[in-house]
Design an enzyme around this catalytic site. Sequence first.
Site, short mmCIF file in Angstrom:
data_model
loop_
_atom_site.label_atom_id
_atom_site.label_comp_id
_atom_site.label_asym_id
_atom_site.label_seq_id
_atom_site.Cartn_x
_atom_site.Cartn_y
_atom_site.Cartn_z
N ARG A 74 -7.20 13.66 20.37
CA ARG A 74 -6.09 14.54 19.96
C ARG A 74 -6.61 15.73 19.17
NH1 ARG A 74 -2.98 10.91 16.32
NH2 ARG A 74 -1.70 12.75 15.96
N ASP A 78 0.85 -1.19 0.00
CA ASP A 78 0.00 0.00 0.00
C ASP A 78 0.88 1.24 0.00
OD1 ASP A 78 -2.23 1.62 0.03
OD2 ASP A 78 -2.87 1.08 2.05
N LYS A 79 0.23 2.39 -0.17
CA LYS A 79 0.88 3.69 -0.13
C LYS A 79 0.10 4.59 0.82
CE LYS A 79 -0.54 6.97 -2.25
NZ LYS A 79 -1.32 8.24 -1.98
N HIS A 80 0.83 5.43 1.56
CA HIS A 80 0.17 6.44 2.39
C HIS A 80 0.77 7.80 2.09
CE1 HIS A 80 -1.79 8.34 5.82
NE2 HIS A 80 -0.64 8.98 6.01
N SER A 81 -0.10 8.79 1.89
CA SER A 81 0.35 10.17 1.69
C SER A 81 0.01 10.99 2.92
CB SER A 81 -0.32 10.79 0.46
OG SER A 81 -0.08 12.18 0.41
N THR A 130 -9.16 11.11 -0.04
CA THR A 130 -9.48 10.15 -1.10
C THR A 130 -10.93 9.67 -1.01
OG1 THR A 130 -7.17 9.45 -1.26
CG2 THR A 130 -8.83 7.93 -2.11
N SER A 154 -0.41 6.52 14.71
CA SER A 154 -1.74 6.58 14.11
C SER A 154 -1.72 6.08 12.67
CB SER A 154 -2.26 8.03 14.15
OG SER A 154 -3.52 8.13 13.51
N LYS A 211 -2.95 1.59 11.49
CA LYS A 211 -3.98 1.24 10.52
C LYS A 211 -3.39 0.43 9.37
CE LYS A 211 -5.42 5.56 10.00
NZ LYS A 211 -4.92 6.37 11.10
N LYS A 212 -2.20 0.81 8.91
CA LYS A 212 -1.58 0.09 7.80
C LYS A 212 -1.17 -1.32 8.23
CE LYS A 212 -2.01 3.35 4.79
NZ LYS A 212 -2.98 3.19 3.68
#
Length: 439
Positions: A170, A82-85, A122, A185, A189-190
Amino acid sequence: MDPLPQETIRRKRDGQTLSPPEITRFIRGLTNGEVSEGQAAAFAMAVWFKGMSQAETVALTLAMRDSGAILDWRDLDRPVVDKHSTGGVGDNVSLALAPVAAACGLAVPMISGRGLGHTGGTLDKLESIAGYTIAPPEALFRRTVRETGCAIIGQTADLAPADRRLYAIRDVTATVDSLPLITASILSKKLAAGLNALVLDVKVGNGAFMTTMTEAETLARSLAGIAGGAGLAASALVTDMNQPLADAAGNAVEVASAIALLRGDETGTRLERTVITLAAEMILLAGLEMNSAAAAARARAALASGAAAEVFARMVHRLGGPPDLLERPEAHLPRAPAIRTVHASQSGYLSACDTRALGLAVIELGGGRTRPDQPIDHRVGFDRLPPLGTWVDKGTEIGRAHAASEAMADHAAERLAALYRISGEPPPPVAGVLAHITA
């Protein structure tokens, strides 16, 4: 005997190092209700002031991962990546990247989020598509990944629930910008998504949360290092966000931009280069190619051949969207009732953009939220945005404003024109990747 939550808070408040079991117990209490909101807020503030070591942050990440279900993809015959931005303006990369990566032989179960601050989300973009469900039953999610290679959905209730609760606390206690809490955080999730590898796209610039290279590299090192410490292969790329990434900023307009890329209408653009770069990094981490040139060639072929477009079309249809979105996007994406063309006030090069203000302008049009429960207008935003360095003559189109009313369109057009600086000299070129950091 387990320490009381207040003792854990006191120890962190005093700058002591918490043990992994102590962190695990606190997060378990946060999940089952034994830790109150007040105690969670105090813990977050103590971490904000005193920080955490790498070992503590790894323990916090794993504890939040283990607070709910963990997806198991061992039945798949392809690597799960996967990718996270970290967020930007006009960042619709995921919409094209997931299908490109899937067409290259990866499985991409992408858990995405909504807009945060001035940046777009997204999930908000995908909800522009008629019928698309961002919260499918797990069986449908798994079947979509298995049959198409990717699925882009929102976080489910049973994935990392401790993160969801802690983040809400937070958000209202001024502790969002804590490096250990940000890192835990994102990665919890990933990790709960059952990945084999993760590519992190850390944005830097006037449209990013990290505005300096020092801030961006610090976050990138934290994310890559903690991911590695938690057993996840990862790398982080620091990329520029001093202008919109796509030629659009909004929701439906960004979906249309991604579709144009997948159909081959956006070749040579900054968006295409970013998608290829990130896809190549995902391919390398998964071990499908041994060097970046071969990985990039594989990604380009998936895009140029139409294979990625076919994956996107199947994913959208499996998740409730129209089967002909690629062929007829105008029939399925909402259109704003008022559209204004924006013209250059003088001749010269587009030399700078106030990208954060552009993101805020989308929110003012109704394309983002000022409250978590606020509905958004998927029709509004800006498109046909040329990249920095483009020469424009006076009166040349430099974008269009999409709005819910004529008056709002007029105001948005004036606002967009004021966000670009035009000068006699082109801006210096910017590298696609400003830094590359591995675990």
